[in-house]
Scaffold this motif. Structure first.
Motif, short mmCIF file in Angstrom:
data_model
loop_
_atom_site.label_atom_id
_atom_site.label_comp_id
_atom_site.label_asym_id
_atom_site.label_seq_id
_atom_site.Cartn_x
_atom_site.Cartn_y
_atom_site.Cartn_z
N THR A 125 9.55 -2.74 8.24
CA THR A 125 10.81 -2.16 7.77
C THR A 125 10.60 -0.75 7.25
O THR A 125 11.37 0.17 7.58
N SER B 86 7.22 0.07 17.00
CA SER B 86 8.29 0.28 16.01
C SER B 86 8.45 1.76 15.69
O SER B 86 9.58 2.24 15.49
N TRP C 228 14.22 -4.03 14.91
CA TRP C 228 13.34 -4.63 13.90
C TRP C 228 13.23 -6.14 14.10
O TRP C 228 12.14 -6.71 14.07
#
Length: 586
Positions: free
Chosen positions: A126, A231, A289
């Motif tokens: 995150t 990511s 995510w």
């Protein structure tokens, strides 16, 4: 035969440069019209952009050569397209980005956010995704990725090293106990041969378990590294769509709308784009995510968020956290140049948002605009703040001691100097933008846009949402093998003509296709952030293709949702605007 093939492969770029114009030449010869000649230029440029036989910026200069020679546009008119308002907005935004990079403000922001989120797997994912997306809204996606990947690598290496050390310590303790038990057993005179065999087999079992455990940990570390690398590059591409200056296709759209529809009333500006694209970015970032967490961390969300960690796991996390803390400590407290650049950045964003917010009159409307003419644009604001970067000093005057005992005051350098700009500014993008605007103007003046629009009228029987969805898929696929700037440059004028022909708001197809051009998730060559993370050697092409394919589908679905919900009232997409009705047929 093999040697001939090798020679052809070695010379493929030169062959493309020679053969493409020759093979496309029958078009203007067989159909001697302006439309055909303009189509010839577009075909040649599209193939050069897709194959990168010439550098992208060099291909973008071809209209300066070919349009005057083919009597499509005169040279003076073509050259004016290469430095329009959108180019100046791009330059101003990049100058601010260069200043932020030059004083390491972006690194400070990144480390501060990572200290807040922590290093538990899901939270770490995150943190890195949120930071990367936020930074790529304001500075280049490439620079953001290049900065974030080494930080992620250091944190992951520390986590892995700590895990291995704690595991080795535990195994050493276990082995000592086993050895003691075996020694005790061997000194016993009544120990049978069968028991000795059982003991040796037990030792073998322990070794096998240890090897299996190490392999599992290594596999887990590799998956985490892959997930973290993807990511970062995906967040950089997703984050860029949120602001008008975040990625070049957004500026291509703004420039094309202004050029093709001069009376549009400044419909695409920083505030209106942000209102549409920022929620889209948030939704897509959340889906990315979720998908990466499921793919590389598994379905155990409780474990991923660190709710079920033991003491050794917490110690490993603490050591990895200390890595980020140490990097943050090395930066020290904020310096005067960092504070000054931060204040100017906040000023820039506030001026952009309040210039013409739409729901109330902006400061530019009240102070500068006269007779419904927008004298001040987002480019004006960007250049104003950029000039301040070259004026405001980066510190206080210092006394410079000389060898002869004399001293003199030395003026500090400005927050930004041209030498730094020259090193970091991607000037090729300015030419690429200009080439796109020249192509759009050539299509307009030659009548090619009108001709294409008339041929696409049968599409009016298909529901607009279906048209938008299919076009998004087409653009998202095309951008995997071509530059996102080249993709939007080629598609947007055609889409504008199609929308005008079938009486659909041009923004209904141009907005989603512009964002779809940033959905380059499947291949390492699709975009520089992908290439950067791939160069670290932890990913295979199949890893990126597998994760990127699903994310492409999620991206297209998110964009389709956005264009039919919150974007619709924002841009009045359900009505055909008067500024787009140039032919008067709708």
């Amino acid at each position: 035969m093999a040697s001939c093939l090798q020679i052809l492969l070695a010379l493929k770029k030169y062959l493309i440069i020679v053969l493409v114009p020759l093979l496309a030449l029958p078009l203007p010869l067989a159909v001697p019209t302006k439309e055909a000649r303009c189509g010839y230029v577009i075909i040649v440029m599209a193939l050069f952009w897709c194959t990168e036989a010439l550098p992208l910026a060099v291909t973008a200069l071809l209209p300066v050569l070919l349009f005057p020679m083919m009597n499509i546009m005169d040279s003076a008119t073509v050259c004016q397209e290469y430095l329009k308002d959108s180019n100046m907005l791009f330059i101003g935004g990049l100058l601010m980005a260069v200043a932020i990079e030059n004083w390491n403000l972006h690194k400070r922001v990144a480390l501060r956010v990572l200290l807040i989120t922590g290093v538990r797997p899901a939270l770490l994912l995150t943190g890195f995704m949120a930071v990367t997306a936020f930074l790529s809204m304001w500075i280049s996606n490439t620079a953001t990725t290049a900065m974030m990947v080494p930080i992620a690598q250091a944190v992951l290496d520390q986590l892995h090293q700590s895990e291995l050390e704690s595991s080795t310590a535990g195994q050493a303790s276990g082995n000592t106990n086993k050895a003691f038990e075996l020694q005790e057993a061997s000194t016993n005179a009544e120990t049978s041969k069968e028991k000795e065999e059982q003991g040796s087999s037990h030792v073998l079992t322990v070794d096998e378990d240890r090897n299996t455990n190490e392999q599992l940990k290594e596999e887990k570390h590799k998956k985490l590294c892959k997930g973290m690398s993807l990511s970062i590059c995906y967040s950089a591409s997703i984050g860029g769509i949120a602001t008008l200056t975040g990625t070049t296709p957004n500026l291509v759209l703004q420039g094309q709308v202004v050029q093709l529809f001069p009376d549009n009333g400044n419909v695409i500006n920083f505030a209106s784009w942000f209102s549409f694209a920022f929620p889209t970015m948030i939704v897509l970032l959340f889906l990315a995510w979720m998908w990466l967490q499921i793919l590389y961390l598994g379905f155990d969300f409780r474990k991923n968020f660190g709710c079920a960690t033991n003491a050794s796991a917490k110690e490993r996390e603490k050591q990895a956290y200390n890595i980020i803390k140490e990097e943050s400590r090395k930066l020290g407290s904020m310096t005067f140049p960092e504070i000054a650049v931060l204040i100017l950045f906040i000023l820039l964003v506030l001026l952009w948002f309040t210039r013409d917010p739409g729901f109330i009159p902006g400061w530019a409307t009240v102070l500068f605009n006269k007779n419904d003419t927008s004298y001040v644009t987002d480019a004006t604001v960007a250049i104003f703040v950029s000039i301040l970067l070259f004026i405001i000093p980066s510190g206080y005057p210092k006394r410079d001691n000389q060898q002869m005992g004399t001293s003199r005051f030395r003026a500090p350098p400005a927050l930004l100097d041209w030498k730094v700009v020259h090193q970091k500014m991607p000037w090729n993008i300015v030419f690429l933008l200009g080439g796109g605007f020249a192509l759009a103007e050539g299509s307009q003046q030659s009548g090619l846009s009108t001709w294409l629009g008339s041929k696409l009228t049968p599409l009016e029987h298909i529901p607009p949402p279906a048209i938008a969805f299919v076009l998004c898929l087409l653009v998202a696929t095309f951008t995997e093998c071509a530059s996102n700037v080249a993709t939007t440059t080629l598609f947007l004028p055609i889409l504008a003509s199609m929308a005008e022909a079938i009486c659909v708001n041009p923004l209904y197809v141009m907005l989603p296709c512009t964002i779809s051009a940033s959905l380059a998730f499947m291949l390492p060559v699709a975009t520089p952030p992908n290439a950067i993370v791939f160069s670290y050697g932890q990913l295979k092409v199949i890893d990126m293709a597998k994760a990127g394919f699903v994310l492409n589908i999620l991206g297209v679905l998110t964009i389709t949702l956005a264009i039919n919900t919150w974007a619709s009232p924002l841009f009045q997409l359900q009505t055909f605007p008067s500024w787009a009705n140039k032919s008067g047929t709708c």
